[in-house]
Design an enzyme around this catalytic site. Structure first.
Site, PDB file in Angstrom:
ATOM      1  N   PHE A 189       3.808  30.912  38.638  1.00 45.17           N
ATOM      2  CA  PHE A 189       4.771  32.014  38.629  1.00 45.17           C
ATOM      3  C   PHE A 189       4.054  33.352  38.505  1.00 45.17           C
ATOM      4  O   PHE A 189       3.259  33.554  37.588  1.00 45.17           O
ATOM      5  CB  PHE A 189       5.724  31.799  37.445  1.00 45.17           C
ATOM      6  CG  PHE A 189       6.766  32.857  37.258  1.00 45.17           C
ATOM      7  CD1 PHE A 189       7.819  32.975  38.152  1.00 45.17           C
ATOM      8  CD2 PHE A 189       6.720  33.712  36.168  1.00 45.17           C
ATOM      9  CE1 PHE A 189       8.805  33.931  37.966  1.00 45.17           C
ATOM     10  CE2 PHE A 189       7.699  34.668  35.964  1.00 45.17           C
ATOM     11  CZ  PHE A 189       8.738  34.784  36.875  1.00 45.17           C
ATOM     12  N   SER A 247       0.581  25.566  35.918  1.00 45.29           N
ATOM     13  CA  SER A 247       1.632  26.279  35.216  1.00 45.29           C
ATOM     14  C   SER A 247       3.013  25.940  35.783  1.00 45.29           C
ATOM     15  O   SER A 247       3.400  24.780  35.834  1.00 45.29           O
ATOM     16  CB  SER A 247       1.350  27.790  35.264  1.00 45.29           C
ATOM     17  OG  SER A 247       2.202  28.506  34.388  1.00 45.29           O
ATOM     18  N   ASP A 262      -4.050  28.175  24.972  1.00 40.83           N
ATOM     19  CA  ASP A 262      -3.266  28.709  26.081  1.00 40.83           C
ATOM     20  C   ASP A 262      -2.342  29.782  25.523  1.00 40.83           C
ATOM     21  O   ASP A 262      -1.517  29.510  24.655  1.00 40.83           O
ATOM     22  CB  ASP A 262      -2.453  27.571  26.718  1.00 40.83           C
ATOM     23  CG  ASP A 262      -1.718  27.986  27.979  1.00 40.83           C
ATOM     24  OD1 ASP A 262      -1.367  29.177  28.110  1.00 40.83           O
ATOM     25  OD2 ASP A 262      -1.476  27.112  28.830  1.00 40.83           O
ATOM     26  N   HIS A 321      -5.193  29.677  29.848  1.00 37.75           N
ATOM     27  CA  HIS A 321      -4.111  29.176  30.703  1.00 37.75           C
ATOM     28  C   HIS A 321      -4.543  28.918  32.153  1.00 37.75           C
ATOM     29  O   HIS A 321      -4.281  27.853  32.704  1.00 37.75           O
ATOM     30  CB  HIS A 321      -2.939  30.154  30.690  1.00 37.75           C
ATOM     31  CG  HIS A 321      -1.770  29.689  31.489  1.00 37.75           C
ATOM     32  ND1 HIS A 321      -1.058  28.552  31.177  1.00 37.75           N
ATOM     33  CD2 HIS A 321      -1.202  30.189  32.629  1.00 37.75           C
ATOM     34  CE1 HIS A 321      -0.093  28.372  32.076  1.00 37.75           C
ATOM     35  NE2 HIS A 321      -0.156  29.348  32.959  1.00 37.75           N
TER      36      HIS A 321
END
Length: 254
Positions: A25, A93, A194, A224
């Site tokens: 995203f 993710s 993360d 992340h």
């Protein structure tokens, strides 16, 4: 709308095993490009599409929603299945969440999943107000660039469009509700450090995927965006070994 240099989609025609890579995203294919090139060098057919509204401007992304991003991945999956005998899906993710959703919908037409720091639940309480906030504020600070490795950067948006983010809870809820449908082997790479996705997502996967098909590997030296971080080589090599272990057709080099 011009695409940012480096954010272009990536495709490689290789052998009979195909991999669909799903970026995250507000990110772009750049975050997974080294992974895609690694798999391509091993003789794998690779599809790394640029999701609608990504890799351009966050203002353009505000006119898209999760259904648009998923539809692009679904189309790319269909193209891969038309060209390959077997297909694996991998993602980072929110791309990991959409990979899970693809597996729920397509079943054994996907041979396995490799997902990195997947996002399958709401980690930001304020997001619950996004359906209302989108009428008041257009964007909030972005989440791109959570990387430990010095000098490594992610090509993502500095702002997160609230209108697009407001569509995420529906995707998370839908994906969570049908996780029991996933019977394929699932390899998760998880960074304990993360700063974007909290441990709740991996905890949910452990609770829902109880058929012995889930393997979680911790990444000790990455944040992340681990595909661009210190443990990237571990992810790349691990995903290739996962394919060799679970594919029913032999890996063919170019």
């Amino acid at each position: 709308m011009p695409v940012m240099p480096g954010a272009e989609a990536y495709h490689h025609a290789g052998g009979q095993i195909g991999v669909l890579l799903c970026h995250g995203f507000t990110g772009s294919p750049q975050s997974l490009r080294p992974w895609g090139e690694y798999l391509a060098a091993a003789g794998i057919t690779v599809s790394l599409p640029r999701l609608p509204g990504h890799g351009t401007t966050w203002q353009e992304m505000s006119h898209t929603r999760w259904e648009d991003w998923y539809a692009e991945l679904d189309k790319s999956l269909a193209d891969l299945r038309g060209a390959c005998a077997e297909v694996f899906v991998m993602g980072l993710s929110l791309g990991g969440c959409m990979a899970l959703r693809l597996a729920e919908v397509h079943g054994d037409r996907i041979s396995g999943l490799v997902i990195v720091n997947p996002s399958v639940t709401n980690d930001v309480p304020l997001l619950r107000l996004a359906p209302l906030l989108r009428f008041v504020i257009a964007s909030v600070p972005g989440v791109a660039g959570d990387i430990k490795k010095e000098g490594a950067t992610e090509l993502g948006y500095p702002r997160t469009p609230v209108k697009a983010a407001a569509t995420l809870p529906r995707l998370w809820a839908l994906t969570q509700s049908e996780l029991s449908k996933i019977t394929q082997p699932v390899l998760v790479f998880h960074s304990p450090q993360d700063h974007v996705v909290k441990p709740a997502s991996v905890r949910i996967l452990r609770e829902k995927l109880t058929g012995g098909n889930l393997n979680v590997v911790e990444l000790a030296d990455s944040y992340h965006v681990a595909t661009l971080d210190n443990d990237a080589d571990q992810i790349f090599a691990g995903s290739l070994e996962f394919i060799k272990t679970n594919a029913s057709v032999p890996l063919q080099r170019d």
